[in-house]
Each structure stands twice: as structure tokens, then as C-alpha cells.
Design a protein around this motif. Structure first.
Motif, PDB file in Angstrom:
ATOM      1  N   UNK A  23      18.039  37.606  -4.313  1.00  0.00           N
ATOM      2  CA  UNK A  23      17.698  37.768  -2.903  1.00  0.00           C
ATOM      3  C   UNK A  23      17.820  39.227  -2.526  1.00  0.00           C
ATOM      4  N   UNK A  24      16.875  39.684  -1.746  1.00  0.00           N
ATOM      5  CA  UNK A  24      16.898  41.089  -1.342  1.00  0.00           C
ATOM      6  C   UNK A  24      16.470  41.225   0.094  1.00  0.00           C
ATOM      7  N   UNK A  25      16.213  42.448   0.458  1.00  0.00           N
ATOM      8  CA  UNK A  25      15.753  42.756   1.801  1.00  0.00           C
ATOM      9  C   UNK A  25      14.325  42.222   1.955  1.00  0.00           C
ATOM     10  N   UNK A  26      14.159  41.225   2.819  1.00  0.00           N
ATOM     11  CA  UNK A  26      12.851  40.581   2.910  1.00  0.00           C
ATOM     12  C   UNK A  26      11.804  41.473   3.555  1.00  0.00           C
ATOM     13  N   UNK A  27      12.219  42.596   4.113  1.00  0.00           N
ATOM     14  CA  UNK A  27      11.224  43.515   4.651  1.00  0.00           C
ATOM     15  C   UNK A  27      10.811  44.551   3.602  1.00  0.00           C
ATOM     16  N   UNK A  28      11.536  44.595   2.470  1.00  0.00           N
ATOM     17  CA  UNK A  28      11.223  45.593   1.439  1.00  0.00           C
ATOM     18  C   UNK A  28       9.997  45.150   0.658  1.00  0.00           C
ATOM     19  N   UNK A  29       9.112  46.102   0.386  1.00  0.00           N
ATOM     20  CA  UNK A  29       7.855  45.775  -0.301  1.00  0.00           C
ATOM     21  C   UNK A  29       8.124  45.140  -1.653  1.00  0.00           C
ATOM     22  N   UNK A  30       9.052  45.717  -2.396  1.00  0.00           N
ATOM     23  CA  UNK A  30       9.245  45.243  -3.757  1.00  0.00           C
ATOM     24  C   UNK A  30       9.748  43.806  -3.766  1.00  0.00           C
ATOM     25  N   UNK A  31      10.639  43.502  -2.838  1.00  0.00           N
ATOM     26  CA  UNK A  31      11.133  42.130  -2.795  1.00  0.00           C
ATOM     27  C   UNK A  31      10.012  41.165  -2.427  1.00  0.00           C
ATOM     28  N   UNK A  32       9.238  41.534  -1.413  1.00  0.00           N
ATOM     29  CA  UNK A  32       8.121  40.665  -1.019  1.00  0.00           C
ATOM     30  C   UNK A  32       7.161  40.482  -2.184  1.00  0.00           C
ATOM     31  N   UNK A  33       6.952  41.565  -2.917  1.00  0.00           N
ATOM     32  CA  UNK A  33       6.038  41.499  -4.054  1.00  0.00           C
ATOM     33  C   UNK A  33       6.542  40.527  -5.119  1.00  0.00           C
ATOM     34  N   UNK A  34       7.859  40.496  -5.317  1.00  0.00           N
ATOM     35  CA  UNK A  34       8.413  39.556  -6.294  1.00  0.00           C
ATOM     36  C   UNK A  34       8.172  38.111  -5.859  1.00  0.00           C
ATOM     37  N   UNK A  35       8.296  37.877  -4.565  1.00  0.00           N
ATOM     38  CA  UNK A  35       8.024  36.523  -4.069  1.00  0.00           C
ATOM     39  C   UNK A  35       6.539  36.202  -4.227  1.00  0.00           C
ATOM     40  N   UNK A  36       5.682  37.189  -3.911  1.00  0.00           N
ATOM     41  CA  UNK A  36       4.236  36.968  -4.082  1.00  0.00           C
ATOM     42  C   UNK A  36       3.906  36.656  -5.544  1.00  0.00           C
ATOM     43  N   UNK A  37       4.536  37.408  -6.465  1.00  0.00           N
ATOM     44  CA  UNK A  37       4.268  37.191  -7.893  1.00  0.00           C
ATOM     45  C   UNK A  37       4.711  35.785  -8.299  1.00  0.00           C
ATOM     46  N   UNK A  38       5.813  35.343  -7.718  1.00  0.00           N
ATOM     47  CA  UNK A  38       6.298  33.991  -7.990  1.00  0.00           C
ATOM     48  C   UNK A  38       5.287  32.953  -7.493  1.00  0.00           C
ATOM     49  N   UNK A  39       4.737  33.198  -6.299  1.00  0.00           N
ATOM     50  CA  UNK A  39       3.714  32.285  -5.773  1.00  0.00           C
ATOM     51  C   UNK A  39       2.506  32.246  -6.705  1.00  0.00           C
ATOM     52  N   UNK A  40       2.106  33.406  -7.210  1.00  0.00           N
ATOM     53  CA  UNK A  40       0.966  33.447  -8.145  1.00  0.00           C
ATOM     54  C   UNK A  40       1.268  32.645  -9.407  1.00  0.00           C
ATOM     55  N   UNK A  41       2.516  32.752  -9.887  1.00  0.00           N
ATOM     56  CA  UNK A  41       2.925  31.978 -11.063  1.00  0.00           C
ATOM     57  C   UNK A  41       2.848  30.480 -10.782  1.00  0.00           C
ATOM     58  N   UNK A  42       3.322  30.082  -9.602  1.00  0.00           N
ATOM     59  CA  UNK A  42       3.308  28.660  -9.251  1.00  0.00           C
ATOM     60  C   UNK A  42       1.868  28.153  -9.227  1.00  0.00           C
ATOM     61  N   UNK A  43       0.968  28.952  -8.627  1.00  0.00           N
ATOM     62  CA  UNK A  43      -0.437  28.544  -8.579  1.00  0.00           C
ATOM     63  C   UNK A  43      -0.976  28.388  -9.998  1.00  0.00           C
ATOM     64  N   UNK A  44      -0.604  29.308 -10.885  1.00  0.00           N
ATOM     65  CA  UNK A  44      -1.095  29.213 -12.259  1.00  0.00           C
ATOM     66  C   UNK A  44      -0.571  27.959 -12.940  1.00  0.00           C
ATOM     67  N   UNK A  45       0.705  27.668 -12.733  1.00  0.00           N
ATOM     68  CA  UNK A  45       1.286  26.507 -13.399  1.00  0.00           C
ATOM     69  C   UNK A  45       0.690  25.202 -12.883  1.00  0.00           C
ATOM     70  N   UNK A  46       0.407  25.153 -11.599  1.00  0.00           N
ATOM     71  CA  UNK A  46      -0.060  23.905 -11.020  1.00  0.00           C
ATOM     72  C   UNK A  46      -1.577  23.774 -11.119  1.00  0.00           C
TER      73      UNK A  46
END
Lengths: 432, 217
Positions: free
Chosen positions: A131-154
Motif C-alpha cells: 500500500x502506498x500513497x494513492x495520489x502518487x503516480x507510481x502507486x496508481x500505476x501499480x494498481x492499473x498494471x494489476x487491473x491489466x493482469x486481471x483482465x488478461x487472466x479472465x
């Protein structure tokens, strides 16, 4: 009953491996792809099961990314403060229509994301991220990358959430994340700066800068801001840069008193010329993803229309059929990531509309019809297009899903134009 | 007397401009979804197509004849005397080294048809007047800027503006001006003379502008 059993497993199962302290903080778990009936979308609920700080932001970002992927029917949106317990989850699973649930939980300072196929009880994806600063770009990007992974898996193909778009507004270059968050100006070499284009590595961009001596093509490193001027573009008109998929070659259009022609820079000191216009204009090169072909705009038959040639300039031919004197001005080709389609805009009754051309069959399909719609750019998932539209009153960026036709407004800045969608970012590329 | 010629020319341009404007329908806000504006846009394109029917060859022959006549008159330095009316090498009136009246002639914009780069017959007189100034001031160097209206693709308009500037340069070169004295640049639709989205604004934005890059003296 079986479902309830799986649920408790979800709630209790510890991760087999500890998360290493360094680089690969996003850990993937078991990956079992699920095929849903073609043409239908899996219904999805995203819930959080713990109250640790930041978890709801993670949940909200994930939910929006999964929604924007247009692969799911997002069903249930608990209000921001809601934490669901296992009873509530069980109720959703038993009684609700959700086919997929994504749970955002807490695991000792880490967000733990578990995605499950409700009917089979199979885990589709498991991941943890600090968990990190949710306003930080890098943290948001990690969550976005996770969403992309989920889309790929499903769904079998990755989403396009861990991306950003460049665009021009008021003569400046701007960047905005694919979820519309974090609009920020880039420092460019001149003003106006036009026609931004991404390098395939997502770390460099190219654009046309209006400077005192002329309009050079500038290649700029996003992290350091370091700039290189493409050789031979110091003087005169130099527009519409486009990186080849190899990231080394760069095509652009150079204007002289004898017209505008397309050139390719191969990284050295020289450039080679691909078109010989003789007072016609040739511009807006767009590479095919295999780097073998280049779509472009030419006025060789008076009105600007779409042509295609080999990357060495040979075999030039019409790409999108047109009726001489009747078909409207056609411009801004963009080749889809899978190479099958070329998006472009064409004037219909004097108003530009976005079209998609099937490269193999050469059939065109009109994608837009409301307001002025121009300058399409592909998301790396190959099913979304961003474009400039006046449908909201002002010129802003919109995104359309070509499969469902679903639209969303990406920016609300007014006067936005010339968008360019980035490749998917790798996290190291974003580290500053 | 020369002065009165210039004045007559100026009046003629004004009349031509007014005539061109009065042909237009009421200026309309071109909200994109507005079908009236769309019709007006289609009308203007149709008008542009009709204007193309004019024989360029005839226009060019006429303009060459007129330019030659102007040059003929300029021999004996009468035009030069008139253009540099402040007299000899005394302090120039402007940074360009030209008299204010001459500068005004040089800087007057040349207009184009929609999506066209060829010199309009009704604009040739402006080029002829500029030609006389260029001939009378051999040191003078000029940059020709090509501009477009906001219609058409943004990037294509940069190429179109480049063709407009190049066409004006070619006209001067064909009339005997050394290539090296003229440079071109295109600003596409990036620097409109007028911001409005009306037919009148479009017409005034489709233009070539002129900037002195080396003073007359």
C-alpha cells in the motif's frame, strides 16, 4: 455449500510465497483462464474486505479500470466506506448475478487482491502489492498494471489501464492517465508543440516544436527531459513523427518548396526519403505493427486520402478507397496493435468522423456520428480508440470501445487535440 | 500621380474584398452540430470549386502583363522614389527600411480559396504591388508565411500552409525575384488572424503573410 467453502478458503488462504522486498512487488498467483460465451461479458463485483487505509482507493481504481476494460459488466458498487464481511460476500455469491468477484483485502500492510470465478470456485488471479500513497503516480500505476493482469487472466488479453495519453492543448503538450487522472503539462522545446508520438518503450516521445529557426522534430526522454533534434529537421517544416515498432527508426514528413514528403531517420546522421510528391503533400506516416508497411496521407490525387507503402517506400497504393472529387478529406491513419485495422478520420458532409478500415478486405466502417470526431489513436489492447470529439460541446478526448460501442469522456479541458495513446508502461520505465 | 495609382489599387482591393464578403451569407457561428453552419460550410466549398473554373492561365498572363507594366513604370526610379518617399538614405521610417506606405503594401495579406494553394486571380494585384517593392529594394528579404482556416486536419493544414507560402514564393521567382531573397514558413491553422468560426473569419485566415527578414537598407 461448495461456494461457501471456497469463500472461506479465499478469506483464509495464506500466500505460499513471501513477497520479496525489492522489484517484483506484484505477485501473481494461480492463473486459470476462463472462457465466457463470446459476445457476452462476465458480470463482476469488486469489494473490499478490510478497512486498512488506502484499500478503498485500490478497490475504486481497480473497479474503474475493470469497468473501462469493457470486458465486464460491473454490477455492484458499494459506497466508498463499505467494508464487506464474509456473510455479505456469501450473500452476493449465492444470490447475486456476479460471475466474477474481486476482493481487496489486507495482508499486513499489503493489499491482497483475489479474483474468483464464482461458479467454478476457481481462483483466477491473486496478487499483493504494498500500500502506498494513492495520489502518487507510481502507486496508481501499480494498481492499473494489476487491473491489466486481471483482465488478461479472465478475458485472455491484457487491459490498457497502465497507460497514458499525450495530447495538445493551447499549444502545449499534456499527459493524462488512461483513467482520466493526473492531467499534467510536459515541458516541450517550443510552442506550439504538435503531433506527439510515443516510442514503443514508453519512455521517449517525439513531437513537432515551433521554434525560431523552424519546426524541427524533437525526441524527448520523459524521465530526464533530455531532448534530441532529429538530424535534417533543424530548418523548414517537419511534422507528424512516428516511431517504428523497433523504436529505432522514426518516420516524419518534411516540407519544402516542392511539397511535403515522408522521410525515415534510422538513428544515425542521415535520413532517407520514401515519397517523391512533386508539389503534393505526403504526411502522417503510421507504421504497421510488424514494421513492414507504412500508411500515410497523400494529396497526389488532389484531395488528402489514405495510401500505404512498404517501409522502404516501394509499392505505394491506395489504402482506403475513395471516389475522386466526392470522398471527403481523409487523414490521421493509426494502425491497430494487431495489424488488422487502420483507424482514421474522414470528412462526411464537411464534418470529420472516425472510421476503421479492415486492412485485408479494405472495407471501412464508420465509428462516430455525433459532432466532429477526429485524430483516432489505439489503446494497446487493440479494442479501444481515443479521439477528439466535440460531442460534449468543447473539443475533448473520448474513448470508444469498438466491440460494444461504449463511450466515455476522458478529458474535460476543452481544446484538446492530437492525442497519442502510450504503450503499456512497465513499472521500471515509470520509476523516476 | 503614382500615388493616385496606388490609391486606386487600394480602392479596387477594398471593392473586391467587399464584393467577396457580400456574396457570403450572414456570418454564422459554426457550432459543429448546427446544420445551417454545415450547409454554409458546404456552400463555401462549392463556391471555391466554382472559383477554380477560372482560367489560371488567363490570370497568370494578365498578372504578368500588369507586373511588367508596373516594373516599366518603376524604371527611372519613380516607384522607388514614391515607395521610399521619406527621401534618400535619411533615417528609414520603419525597421524594414521601407516607408510606412510601402510597408503596408508589402504586409498586406494574400488570400486563398478553401483547401487551395494556387494564387487567386483577384489576389494577383497584391502580389504585383509587392513585386514592385521587391524590385525597387534589392536588399530587401522577405519571409512568406502560409496560414489556413481551422477546417481540415490540423497536420494537413501545416502542409497546405507550406504549399500556399511556396506558391507565393514561386510567383515571385517566376517574376524575376532571386530565390535567396524569399523564405517560406507554414503555421497551418495555429495562428489565425481571427478566432471566430465564421465564413468571414475562415476567408481571412486562409492567407499568406509577409515579414521582412532583411531590411531594405
Amino acid at each position: 455449500m461448495r461456494r461457501a467453502g471456497v469463500l472461506s478458503l479465499v478469506a483464509l488462504a495464506p500466500f505460499a510465497r513471501a513477497v520479496p522486498a525489492q522489484d517484483s512487488t506484484v505477485q501473481s498467483g494461480v492463473r486459470i483462464g476462463i472462457t465466457y460465451a463470446p459476445g457476452t461479458r462476465a458480470s463482476l463485483a469488486v469489494m473490499r474486505t478490510a478497512s486498512a487505509a488506502g484499500l478503498d482507493s485500490v478497490r475504486a481504481i481497480l473497479e474503474r479500470d475493470l469497468d473501462h476494460s469493457d470486458r465486464f459488466e460491473v454490477l455492484w458498487r458499494p459506497s466508498a466506506g463499505d467494508v464487506v464481511d464474509s456473510t455479505a460476500i456469501a450473500r452476493v455469491v449465492r444470490g447475486g448475478p456476479a460471475q466474477v468477484i474481486a476482493l481487496v483485502g489486507d495482508s499486513g500492510g499489503l493489499a491482497r487482491i483475489t479474483v474468483m470465478d464464482v461458479r467454478s470456485g476457481q481462483w483466477l488471479h491473486r496478487a499483493r502489492l504494498p500500500l502506498g500513497d494513492v495520489t502518487a503516480r507510481e502507486f496508481r500505476l501499480r494498481v492499473h498494471a494489476l487491473a491489466d493482469d486481471i483482465v488478461r487472466e479472465v478475458a485472455g488479453q491484457a487491459g490498457a489501464a497502465a497507460t497514458a495519453l499525450l495530447f495538445v492543448q493551447a499549444g502545449r503538450l499534456w499527459q493524462v492517465d488512461a483513467d482520466g487522472h493526473g492531467v499534467r503539462a510536459l515541458r516541450a522545446a517550443g510552442s506550439p508543440a504538435l503531433s506527439p508520438a510515443w516510442a514503443p518503450d514508453g519512455r521517449r516521445i517525439a513531437y513537432t516544436a515551433f521554434v525560431r529557426s523552424g519546426q524541427p522534430i524533437v525526441v524527448q526522454d520523459l524521465a530526464s527531459g533530455a531532448r534530441t533534434m532529429v538530424p535534417t529537421t533543424e530548418y523548414g517544416l517537419n511534422i507528424t513523427p512516428s516511431f517504428a515498432p523497433d523504436g529505432r527508426r522514426l518516420a516524419f514528413a518534411h516540407g519544402t518548396e516542392a511539397g511535403t514528403d515522408i522521410y525515415v531517420w534510422e538513428g544515425g546522421t542521415g535520413v532517407s526519403r520514401l515519397t517523391v510528391g512533386r508539389f503534393a503533400d505526403n504526411l502522417s506516416p503510421a507504421w504497421s505493427p510488424d514494421g513492414a508497411r507504412i500508411a500515410f496521407v497523400s494529396t497526389r490525387a488532389r484531395s488528402p486520402q489514405l495510401y500505404v507503402m512498404n517501409a522502404d517506400g516501394t509499392d505505394q497504393e491506395v489504402l482506403a478507397r475513395f471516389d475522386f472529387g466526392a470522398t471527403g478529406t481523409t487523414s490521421s491513419p493509426a494502425w491497430s496493435p494487431d495489424g488488422a485495422l487502420v483507424a482514421f478520420h474522414r470528412e462526411v458532409g464537411g464534418v470529420p468522423q472516425v472510421f476503421v478500415l479492415d486492412v485485408a478486405g479494405r472495407a471501412v466502417r464508420q465509428v462516430t456520428g455525433s459532432g466532429r470526431n477526429e485524430d483516432p489513436t489505439w489503446a494497446p489492447d487493440g479494442r479501444h480508440l481515443a479521439f477528439v470529439s466535440t460531442r460534449g460541446g468543447r473539443r475533448d478526448l473520448w474513448v470508444v470501445d469498438l466491440e460494444t460501442g461504449r463511450l466515455r469522456q476522458l478529458t474535460s479541458v476543452g481544446g484538446a487535440r492530437l492525442p497519442a495513446w502510450s504503450p503499456r508502461f512497465t513499472l521500471t520505465a515509470e520509476r523516476e | 500621380m503614382k500615388r493616385s495609382t496606388m490609391c486606386r489599387l487600394a480602392v479596387l482591393w477594398a471593392v473586391l474584398l467587399n464584393a467577396a464578403c457580400s456574396q457570403n451569407p450572414q456570418p454564422q457561428a459554426a457550432t459543429p452540430a448546427d446544420s445551417t453552419a454545415l450547409r454554409a460550410r458546404a456552400d463555401s466549398i462549392a463556391r471555391a470549386e466554382r472559383a477554380r473554373a477560372d482560367s489560371l492561365a488567363v490570370a497568370r498572363r494578365d498578372s504578368i502583363a500588369r507586373a511588367d507594366a508596373l516594373t516599366e513604370r518603376s524604371r527611372g526610379d519613380s516607384v522607388r522614389a514614391q515607395i521610399l518617399e521619406n527621401g534618400g538614405s535619411a533615417s528609414p521610417a520603419t525597421a524594414s527600411g521601407l516607408a510606412a506606405a510601402a510597408e503596408a503594401v508589402l504586409f498586406e495579406t494574400v488570400l486563398f480559396e478553401y483547401d487551395r494553394a494556387d494564387v487567386r486571380p483577384d489576389q494577383a494585384a497584391k502580389l504585383e504591388a509587392k513585386l514592385a517593392i521587391l524590385r525597387a529594394n534589392p536588399r530587401l528579404e522577405v519571409q512568406i508565411e502560409g496560414h489556413c482556416d481551422e477546417r481540415g486536419p490540423d497536420e494537413y493544414n501545416l502542409a497546405l500552409g507550406n504549399r500556399r507560402a511556396a506558391a507565393v514564393k514561386r510567383w515571385f521567382v517566376e517574376h524575376g525575384i532571386a530565390e535567396a531573397r524569399l523564405t517560406i514558413v507554414s503555421y497551418g491553422e495555429e495562428r489565425p488572424a481571427e478566432q471566430a468560426s465564421t465564413e468571414d473569419a475562415f476567408a481571412r485566415n486562409r492567407r499568406a503573410e509577409f515579414r521582412v527578414t532583411r531590411a531594405a537598407r
